[in-house]
Design an enzyme around this catalytic site. Structure first.
Site, PDB file in Angstrom:
ATOM      1  N   LYS A 493       0.843  -1.200   0.000  1.00 41.86           N
ATOM      2  CA  LYS A 493       0.000   0.000   0.000  1.00 41.86           C
ATOM      3  C   LYS A 493       0.879   1.252   0.000  1.00 41.86           C
ATOM      4  O   LYS A 493       2.086   1.162   0.275  1.00 41.86           O
ATOM      5  CB  LYS A 493      -0.913  -0.014   1.222  1.00 41.86           C
ATOM      6  CG  LYS A 493      -0.140  -0.008   2.539  1.00 41.86           C
ATOM      7  CD  LYS A 493      -1.057  -0.294   3.723  1.00 41.86           C
ATOM      8  CE  LYS A 493      -0.241  -0.352   5.003  1.00 41.86           C
ATOM      9  NZ  LYS A 493      -1.039  -0.820   6.141  1.00 41.86           N
ATOM     10  N   TYR A 719      15.846  31.737   3.836  1.00 42.45           N
ATOM     11  CA  TYR A 719      14.641  32.542   4.074  1.00 42.45           C
ATOM     12  C   TYR A 719      14.471  32.891   5.547  1.00 42.45           C
ATOM     13  O   TYR A 719      14.735  32.060   6.430  1.00 42.45           O
ATOM     14  CB  TYR A 719      13.389  31.728   3.714  1.00 42.45           C
ATOM     15  CG  TYR A 719      13.057  31.639   2.249  1.00 42.45           C
ATOM     16  CD1 TYR A 719      12.742  32.778   1.508  1.00 42.45           C
ATOM     17  CD2 TYR A 719      13.009  30.395   1.619  1.00 42.45           C
ATOM     18  CE1 TYR A 719      12.404  32.668   0.164  1.00 42.45           C
ATOM     19  CE2 TYR A 719      12.669  30.287   0.283  1.00 42.45           C
ATOM     20  CZ  TYR A 719      12.368  31.428  -0.441  1.00 42.45           C
ATOM     21  OH  TYR A 719      12.032  31.316  -1.754  1.00 42.45           O
TER      22      TYR A 719
HETATM   23  C1  LIG Z   1      -0.366  -1.593   7.002  1.00 42.83           C
HETATM   24  C2  LIG Z   1      -0.974  -2.768   7.575  1.00 42.83           C
HETATM   25  C3  LIG Z   1      -0.187  -3.854   8.002  1.00 42.83           C
HETATM   26  C4  LIG Z   1       1.313  -3.840   8.021  1.00 42.83           C
HETATM   27  O1  LIG Z   1       1.758  -3.127   9.135  1.00 42.83           O
HETATM   28  P1  LIG Z   1       3.323  -2.966   9.446  1.00 42.83           P
HETATM   29  O2  LIG Z   1       3.372  -2.339  10.765  1.00 42.83           O
HETATM   30  O3  LIG Z   1       3.861  -2.088   8.375  1.00 42.83           O
HETATM   31  O4  LIG Z   1       3.882  -4.319   9.394  1.00 42.83           O
HETATM   32  C5  LIG Z   1      -0.825  -5.001   8.435  1.00 42.83           C
HETATM   33  N1  LIG Z   1      -2.177  -5.058   8.471  1.00 42.83           N
HETATM   34  C6  LIG Z   1      -2.956  -4.029   8.088  1.00 42.83           C
HETATM   35  C7  LIG Z   1      -4.429  -4.170   8.174  1.00 42.83           C
HETATM   36  C8  LIG Z   1      -2.389  -2.857   7.639  1.00 42.83           C
HETATM   37  O5  LIG Z   1      -3.167  -1.839   7.261  1.00 42.83           O
END
Ligand SMILES: *Cc1c(COP(=O)(O)O)cnc(C)c1O
Length: 824
Positions: A493, A719
């Site tokens: 993701k 800046y």
């Molecule tokens: C993002 C996510 C993970 C992975 O989490 P990490 O801490 O990056 O390992 C697992 N399960 C769900 C539902 C997530 O949204």
């Protein structure tokens, strides 16, 4: 356009066994390119290096059901619902299918052959005609026995013009391509010496090429090329030949004058008793000739299209073989590793000469032996030497046994010869380039890309380097810590935690990851379109994305009754059954999810429908990375296990269970259940010390120093005058700012970067596109490489300085930062 399996079996005269009534829309020859398994017909081709039959079962598992094969595979028993169309020659079957498909269309089809310029003429024609026609054309240079059928297969009812290339290297090949392409209009570009060795004579090769036009109405050619003209006579094609000429004012297209200017060329043409003047943005002879072929074609096909002079002046060069890149020490590199024959050498030298115009650059060529020329080496290299002399090459670096042997033939001011590319790379000469226009012309086997790499200027840009080997390493590390049968979901993701979803996904697919997970459907769609075929879960499906979900076989997480109803309804409307879904329980996060007490109602609803099937159930941990929450975490395990038991019981079938995220895997291995969800640790960031030593960082953010300024004590930098210097300082300016993901809170010494092994603090406010670094205590120079994070400076440190977590830093790197993927 669709074909049924029965139709196809008949067309290719296959014997076959029990068929499912599949509909075929796509042909596939490379199992890695699969994207729509259901409608794909796979041809198990045998090549010198590989055999498509090896991939049948793998493709079956990915959903392909139709195969053209030499013989039924041993694993056929395990593929009960697959169609095997058995033929003696798989390639010939693909060709007949394409030929059959071609015959269904009555539109004009242009067939282009010749030794050079086929792809360029095709692409120029496309630019010139796409406003008048709906064109189908060969992708890239798909012109071979395999490429041509795949090109022709793309034809459908919408098209009003086809443009296909045909390339051959052996006698008798053209006859097959003729049947497949069936051009109504032919173009022959020119006849050079590539692939000569398989033909008895140049005339035989030319006649063979012309046989593409057996059934064409007309053949377009350069009438000033006596060899082609006489070959057309011999092939009894003269009566339909439409020649263009610079000499013969009676020719259908008479080129009255060609006048080269600074960067354009003016073509004065006479046709249909009128004079036309075109200005084209090319000055090299090859491009000019290619455009004239196009004009002749348009004159025949659609004379009115020639009225629009502007499209000619707006033509864009067809980039496919000659790349120009900035080199080291003021050099420019022209890379041409496309086609190594003397004709294309001529073209490349022309191009080199035109690039040089007015610049104080020495013309240098790095050239390898020319293979498969069909000429005696002595004759060949005498010709090459003559060509280089005429094109005023000032320095030659020859690589290969033959060149070395015929070194004496070259009358060029500076010359050096090497036996191998390696020998040259390790010679002092590799560092001798200075203000030269270097043409690199090597046959593939000489691997000139190794030379290009050394001569290329390392560009001033900020890049995120992504180490795909590290992804594999981390993935395998976790796999080794899990039971063999535990499945893995890898999270890609948020653009693969910033690293790039597609490259990471492709790497994981190659290494047999079970599942990928994305946040929204669009991310899944993008992966499918790039050819990712393994199952993909969508964690936060939106109600507006159902079309994408079903279209691209994306498996939704279901977290509410409203979503459940809507999915059942939509699947029903599409006549889909048993579509895989994943039921999510909220066991303490209080984000998305069913409550454990919803289970009876979930089961009841699911039992009264057949549209959806539960593939897995899961929950998400809240504080698995820290010991202070361990009691809470254990309670989550308990709540989830109870809910999952009840769910399975109520549904009456088993579903996969998973709850561990990265930190969970590291700290609570005993709860791995059927599957785990690996996220941040895949990218090399770990919750525990032990694992962080075993993981490899995946992403490094790097840039280079643009300028170094010496600034007196007491002056301010940047800046808003937020930092005044306490001492005379050397300030490095680097091209990365908050718009790239360099958070503005890192300014004024909060952030540090790594230059030549030294940590250096920021000075002043971070700007949008730049920031300033204090390099007073180092010997940093302009052009030096700078690490923002990466080996030696972990991203977790930068996150800590910002008071955030690595997740945010990684996913905030702007898309404008170029990602560079590498394997060691
Ligand atoms: C993002 C996510 C993970 C992975 O989490 P990490 O801490 O990056 O390992 C697992 N399960 C769900 C539902 C997530 O949204």
């Amino acid at each position: 356009m669709k074909y049924s399996i029965q139709e196809i079996a008949k067309i290719i005269r296959a014997t076959h066994r029990t068929l499912n009534d599949g509909v075929i829309e796509r042909l596939l020859i490379d199992s890695r390119m699969l994207s729509f398994p259901e409608t794909t017909l796979f041809f198990a081709l045998k090549t010198r290096t590989n055999d498509g039959h090896r991939y049948l079962f793998e493709l079956y598992r990915l959903g392909v059901r139709s195969f053209v094969v030499n013989h039924e595979p041993a694993e056929a028993r395990m593929m009960p619902d697959a169609n095997f169309l058995v033929v003696t020659d798989v390639l010939a079957a693909m060709q007949s299918l394409a030929a059959y498909h071609r015959k269904r269309f009555q539109i004009p089809v242009i067939g282009i052959t010749g030794s050079n310029g086929k792809t360029i003429v095709k692409e120029l024609l496309y630019q010139l005609l796409h406003a008048d026609f709906n064109i189908v054309r060969s992708p890239r240079s798909y012109n071979s026995q395999i490429g041509a059928p795949l090109s022709v297969w793309q034809m459908d009812e919408r098209h009003t013009l086809g443009i296909f290339e045909a390339g051959i290297s052996q006698p008798d090949e053209m006859e097959k391509l003729q049947r497949i392409i069936l051009p109504t209009i032919g173009i022959i570009t020119n006849i050079g010496e590539a692939h000569q060795e398989n033909f008895a004579s140049a005339t035989q090769k030319c006649l063979e090429k012309l046989s593409l036009f057996t059934d064409s109405d007309v053949v377009i050619y350069n009438a000033d090329d006596d060899f082609i003209a006489s070959s057309l006579d011999k092939a009894y094609l003269s009566h339909k030949a439409v020649g263009w000429s610079r000499r013969d004012s009676e020719a259908p297209l008479y080129i009255k004058s060609i006048q080269k200017k600074e960067s354009t060329t003016e073509l004065r043409c006479e046709m249909l008793d009128r004079e036309h003047v075109y200005e084209i943005p090319f000055t090299d002879d090859a491009s000019i000739e290619d455009v004239i072929h196009c004009i002749a074609l348009m004159l025949y096909l659609k004379p009115t299209s020639l009225e629009n002079k502007q499209i000619f002046s707006e033509l864009e060069p067809v980039a496919m073989r000659l790349e120009v890149k900035e080199g080291i020490n003021g050099c420019q590199l022209i890379n041409d590793t496309y086609n190594s024959d003397i004709n294309s050498l001529d073209i490349a030298l022309d191009f080199q000469l035109s690039r040089r115009a007015g610049k104080p650059l020495k013309t240098t060529i790095v050239i390898s032996d020319i293979l498969q020329s069909g000429m005696l080496p002595k004759t060949l290299y005498r010709k090459v030497a003559e060509l280089l002399r005429r094109k005023r090459v000032e320095r030659i670096i020859g690589i290969g046994r033959d060149l070395k042997e015929y070194a004496a033939a070259f009358e060029i001011p500076e010359k050096e010869f090497y036996l191998t590319t390696d020998e040259f790379i390790h010679s002092p000469s590799i560092r001798s380039f200075d203000h030269e226009l270097v043409l690199l012309k090597g046959s593939r086997v000489f691997h000139f890309e190794r030379i290009t790499e050394l001569l290329e200027k390392k560009v001033h840009e900020t890049v995120l380097e992504v180490n795909l080997d590290a992804v594999v390493h981390n993935f395998n590390y976790f796999r080794s810590r899990l039971r063999r049968e535990t499945k893995m979901v890898c999270m890609v993701k948020a653009f693969g935690y910033g690293a790039g979803a597609y490259e990471v996904a492709r790497t994981l697919q190659e290494h047999r990851c079970d599942y990928l997970a994305v946040a929204v459907a669009d991310e899944g769609e993008a992966l499918r379109k790039e050819g990712i075929t393994i199952p993909i879960m969508v964690m936060d499906p939106e109600f507006s994305s159902f079309n994408t979900l079903f279209e691209y076989r994306l498996e939704p997480e279901v977290y509410s009754f409203r979503l459940l109803e809507a999915l059942i309804h939509e699947a029903g409307r599409r006549g889909i059954t048993s579509y895989p879904i994943h039921i999510k329980f909220d066991t303490g996060m209080h984000r998305l999810g069913f409550q454990p007490e919803d289970v009876p109602a979930i089961c009841q609803r699911l039992s009264s429908q057949s549209e959806l099937a539960v593939r897995s159930t899961f929950s998400h941990l809240v504080g698995s990375d820290s010991a202070e929450h361990d009691d809470f975490t254990r309670r989550q395990f308990q709540l989830f296990t109870d809910a999952a038991n009840q769910l399975e019981h109520g549904l009456g079938y088993t579903v996969l269970r998973h709850i561990l995220n990265s930190a969970g895997i590291e700290r609570f291995g005993e709860q791995q259940m059927d599957m785990v969800r690996l996220g941040i640790s895949l990218y090399g960031i770990s919750a525990t010390d032990r694992d962080s030593r075993r993981l490899q960082p995946v992403s490094s953010l790097r840039t280079t120093i643009l300028q170094i300024q010496t600034v007196p004590a007491g002056d301010s930098v940047g800046y808003g005058r937020r930092t005044y210097l306490q001492r005379p300082s050397r300030i490095a300016i680097i091209p990365i700012g908050y718009a790239d993901g360099m958070d503005r809170h890192l300014g004024n010494g909060v952030g540090q970067v790594l230059i030549g092994g030294h940590r250096c603090p920021t000075v002043g406010n971070i700007c949008m596109d730049l920031c300033m670094i204090d390099v007073t205590d180092t010997d940093a120079k302009e052009g030096d490489s700078v690490t923002i994070f990466g080996p030696g400076l972990p991203v977790s440190e930068m996150a800590e300085r910002l008071g955030t977590i690595p997740y945010e830093v990684l996913t905030s790197i702007s898309p404008r930062v170029k990602r560079i993927y590498y394997k060691e």
